[in-house]
Design a protein around this motif. Structure first.
Motif, PDB file in Angstrom:
ATOM      1  N   LYS A 186     -25.274  15.768  34.718  1.00  0.00           N
ATOM      2  CA  LYS A 186     -24.694  16.591  33.655  1.00  0.00           C
ATOM      3  C   LYS A 186     -24.521  18.036  34.095  1.00  0.00           C
ATOM      4  O   LYS A 186     -23.492  18.678  33.821  1.00  0.00           O
ATOM      5  CB  LYS A 186     -25.588  16.519  32.412  1.00  0.00           C
ATOM      6  CG  LYS A 186     -25.043  17.301  31.226  1.00  0.00           C
ATOM      7  CD  LYS A 186     -25.958  17.144  30.011  1.00  0.00           C
ATOM      8  CE  LYS A 186     -25.424  17.941  28.828  1.00  0.00           C
ATOM      9  NZ  LYS A 186     -26.301  17.791  27.633  1.00  0.00           N
ATOM     10  N   LYS A 187     -25.529  18.567  34.793  1.00  0.00           N
ATOM     11  CA  LYS A 187     -25.495  19.965  35.233  1.00  0.00           C
ATOM     12  C   LYS A 187     -24.699  20.155  36.521  1.00  0.00           C
ATOM     13  O   LYS A 187     -24.347  21.286  36.874  1.00  0.00           O
ATOM     14  CB  LYS A 187     -26.931  20.474  35.450  1.00  0.00           C
ATOM     15  CG  LYS A 187     -27.801  20.471  34.201  1.00  0.00           C
ATOM     16  CD  LYS A 187     -27.381  21.554  33.226  1.00  0.00           C
ATOM     17  CE  LYS A 187     -28.356  21.650  32.054  1.00  0.00           C
ATOM     18  NZ  LYS A 187     -27.973  22.722  31.106  1.00  0.00           N
ATOM     19  N   GLY A 188     -24.422  19.049  37.213  1.00  0.00           N
ATOM     20  CA  GLY A 188     -23.691  19.144  38.465  1.00  0.00           C
ATOM     21  C   GLY A 188     -24.479  19.796  39.580  1.00  0.00           C
ATOM     22  O   GLY A 188     -23.911  20.478  40.449  1.00  0.00           O
ATOM     23  N   TRP A 189     -25.797  19.597  39.593  1.00  0.00           N
ATOM     24  CA  TRP A 189     -26.633  20.233  40.608  1.00  0.00           C
ATOM     25  C   TRP A 189     -26.379  19.657  41.994  1.00  0.00           C
ATOM     26  O   TRP A 189     -26.452  20.365  42.997  1.00  0.00           O
ATOM     27  CB  TRP A 189     -28.111  20.066  40.260  1.00  0.00           C
ATOM     28  CG  TRP A 189     -28.534  20.874  39.079  1.00  0.00           C
ATOM     29  CD1 TRP A 189     -27.887  21.932  38.531  1.00  0.00           C
ATOM     30  CD2 TRP A 189     -29.709  20.662  38.278  1.00  0.00           C
ATOM     31  NE1 TRP A 189     -28.574  22.417  37.448  1.00  0.00           N
ATOM     32  CE2 TRP A 189     -29.702  21.661  37.263  1.00  0.00           C
ATOM     33  CE3 TRP A 189     -30.754  19.748  38.311  1.00  0.00           C
ATOM     34  CZ2 TRP A 189     -30.708  21.753  36.315  1.00  0.00           C
ATOM     35  CZ3 TRP A 189     -31.767  19.841  37.366  1.00  0.00           C
ATOM     36  CH2 TRP A 189     -31.735  20.835  36.374  1.00  0.00           C
ATOM     37  N   HIS A 190     -26.108  18.345  42.050  1.00  0.00           N
ATOM     38  CA  HIS A 190     -25.921  17.692  43.340  1.00  0.00           C
ATOM     39  C   HIS A 190     -24.809  16.651  43.254  1.00  0.00           C
ATOM     40  O   HIS A 190     -24.492  16.157  42.167  1.00  0.00           O
ATOM     41  CB  HIS A 190     -27.216  16.992  43.794  1.00  0.00           C
ATOM     42  CG  HIS A 190     -28.381  17.917  43.933  1.00  0.00           C
ATOM     43  ND1 HIS A 190     -28.433  18.923  44.862  1.00  0.00           N
ATOM     44  CD2 HIS A 190     -29.551  17.992  43.233  1.00  0.00           C
ATOM     45  CE1 HIS A 190     -29.578  19.575  44.750  1.00  0.00           C
ATOM     46  NE2 HIS A 190     -30.276  19.031  43.760  1.00  0.00           N
ATOM     47  N   ASP A 191     -24.262  16.324  44.415  1.00  0.00           N
ATOM     48  CA  ASP A 191     -23.268  15.255  44.474  1.00  0.00           C
ATOM     49  C   ASP A 191     -23.942  13.909  44.237  1.00  0.00           C
ATOM     50  O   ASP A 191     -25.134  13.707  44.531  1.00  0.00           O
ATOM     51  CB  ASP A 191     -22.592  15.241  45.853  1.00  0.00           C
ATOM     52  CG  ASP A 191     -21.723  16.464  46.076  1.00  0.00           C
ATOM     53  OD1 ASP A 191     -21.150  16.965  45.091  1.00  0.00           O
ATOM     54  OD2 ASP A 191     -21.612  16.904  47.234  1.00  0.00           O
ATOM     55  N   GLU A 192     -23.144  12.974  43.759  1.00  0.00           N
ATOM     56  CA  GLU A 192     -23.663  11.641  43.446  1.00  0.00           C
ATOM     57  C   GLU A 192     -24.318  10.985  44.655  1.00  0.00           C
ATOM     58  O   GLU A 192     -25.355  10.324  44.536  1.00  0.00           O
ATOM     59  CB  GLU A 192     -22.510  10.771  42.931  1.00  0.00           C
ATOM     60  CG  GLU A 192     -22.922   9.383  42.462  1.00  0.00           C
ATOM     61  CD  GLU A 192     -23.635   9.400  41.113  1.00  0.00           C
ATOM     62  OE1 GLU A 192     -24.378   8.429  40.845  1.00  0.00           O
ATOM     63  OE2 GLU A 192     -23.441  10.351  40.335  1.00  0.00           O
ATOM     64  N   TRP A 193     -23.731  11.182  45.838  1.00  0.00           N
ATOM     65  CA  TRP A 193     -24.253  10.508  47.037  1.00  0.00           C
ATOM     66  C   TRP A 193     -25.634  11.004  47.460  1.00  0.00           C
ATOM     67  O   TRP A 193     -26.315  10.362  48.255  1.00  0.00           O
ATOM     68  CB  TRP A 193     -23.280  10.657  48.206  1.00  0.00           C
ATOM     69  CG  TRP A 193     -22.963  12.068  48.614  1.00  0.00           C
ATOM     70  CD1 TRP A 193     -21.932  12.835  48.153  1.00  0.00           C
ATOM     71  CD2 TRP A 193     -23.657  12.862  49.573  1.00  0.00           C
ATOM     72  NE1 TRP A 193     -21.953  14.072  48.768  1.00  0.00           N
ATOM     73  CE2 TRP A 193     -22.997  14.117  49.638  1.00  0.00           C
ATOM     74  CE3 TRP A 193     -24.772  12.650  50.383  1.00  0.00           C
ATOM     75  CZ2 TRP A 193     -23.425  15.151  50.476  1.00  0.00           C
ATOM     76  CZ3 TRP A 193     -25.195  13.677  51.225  1.00  0.00           C
ATOM     77  CH2 TRP A 193     -24.525  14.910  51.270  1.00  0.00           C
TER      78      TRP A 193
END
Length: 249
Positions: A186-193
């Protein structure tokens, strides 16, 4: 400069130079020498193989001088970088060889001392051959630094990545705790991978990591083993727990 990327570049350059050195190795057939006239043979061509220490110094010189003149975007290239920058992904597309225009752009700033050294040592026949010589080096480098991460669960280490004890059972620690994955997304702290990246730790070190920070703090600040190992409290812990040993039954 990315030290990890530099190490990869140096290794790619090294493998190419070693291969060229083998190709240019003199024949084992003895030369017939004139009985009265001394024939001077350049020292570099006398042995069948170059002295390993001298070759290593030569490669270090070439790598450090060359890498420093590559574009910053290439020096810091990574899998994450090409995920976020379509231009980078297109320019350094590993599915196609680097085109001549890109090669010329990348190699033109490299100092003349590099091309002179490569020419003198017979690695390239003339300075004009520098782009062709560096083409496989750069292609291998780009392919290596932009490779997708491995399946994290299959990256098991031989020893605990904190205390380095190699005789004790290990478990995997989710560097980005699974309980906060939804918030991370939600916060976009890290990429999914990156979400399933792990470190292999003994139980004592695994428990210590979870005591040192909350799950959210681990996800935001301490999401790689390298970051964790930079902490002074972790260094102190590792020095202490690494001395805790007991005899096997």
């Amino acid at each position: 400069m990315s030290h990890d990327n530099y190490a990869v570049f140096r290794e790619c350059l090294s493998s190419t130079i070693v291969a060229r050195s083998e190709e240019n190795k003199p024949s084992k057939t003895p030369r017939r020498r004139h009985k009265t006239k001394h024939v001077s043979i350049p020292p570099a061509s006398t042995p069948e193989r170059a002295d390993p220490e001298e070759l290593a110094e030569f490669i270090d010189f070439l790598a450090s001088e060359s890498f420093a003149f590559l574009p910053e975007s290439l020096q810091s290239l990574s899998y994450a970088a090409i995920q976020h920058d379509p231009h980078l992904a297109n320019t350094y597309n590993t599915d196609t060889p680097l085109d001549r225009g890109t090669l010329d752009t990348l190699t033109s700033p490299i100092p003349v001392e590099i091309t002179d050294s490569l020419t003198v040592y017979g690695i390239i026949s003339s300075p004009d051959n520098l782009p062709d010589f560096l083409s496989p080096v750069l292609s291998e480098y780009i392919s290596s630094v932009t490779a997708a991460p491995p399946v994290w669960i299959q990256t098991r280490a031989e020893a605990c990545e904190i205390c380095e004890r190699d005789w004790i059972p290990l478990s995997y620690h989710h560097l980005i705790p699974r309980g906060v994955h939804a918030k991370v997304r939600k916060k976009g702290w890290h990429d999914e991978w990156m979400l399933n990246s792990v470190a292999w730790l003994c139980r004592a070190c695994h428990s210590f990591v979870h005591r040192m920070a909350s799950n959210e703090e681990l996800a935001r600040e301490w999401f790689t083993i390298e970051r964790i190992l930079e902490r002074e409290d972790v260094k102190d812990w590792a020095r202490w727990v690494g001395r805790v040993r007991w005899k096997a039954r």
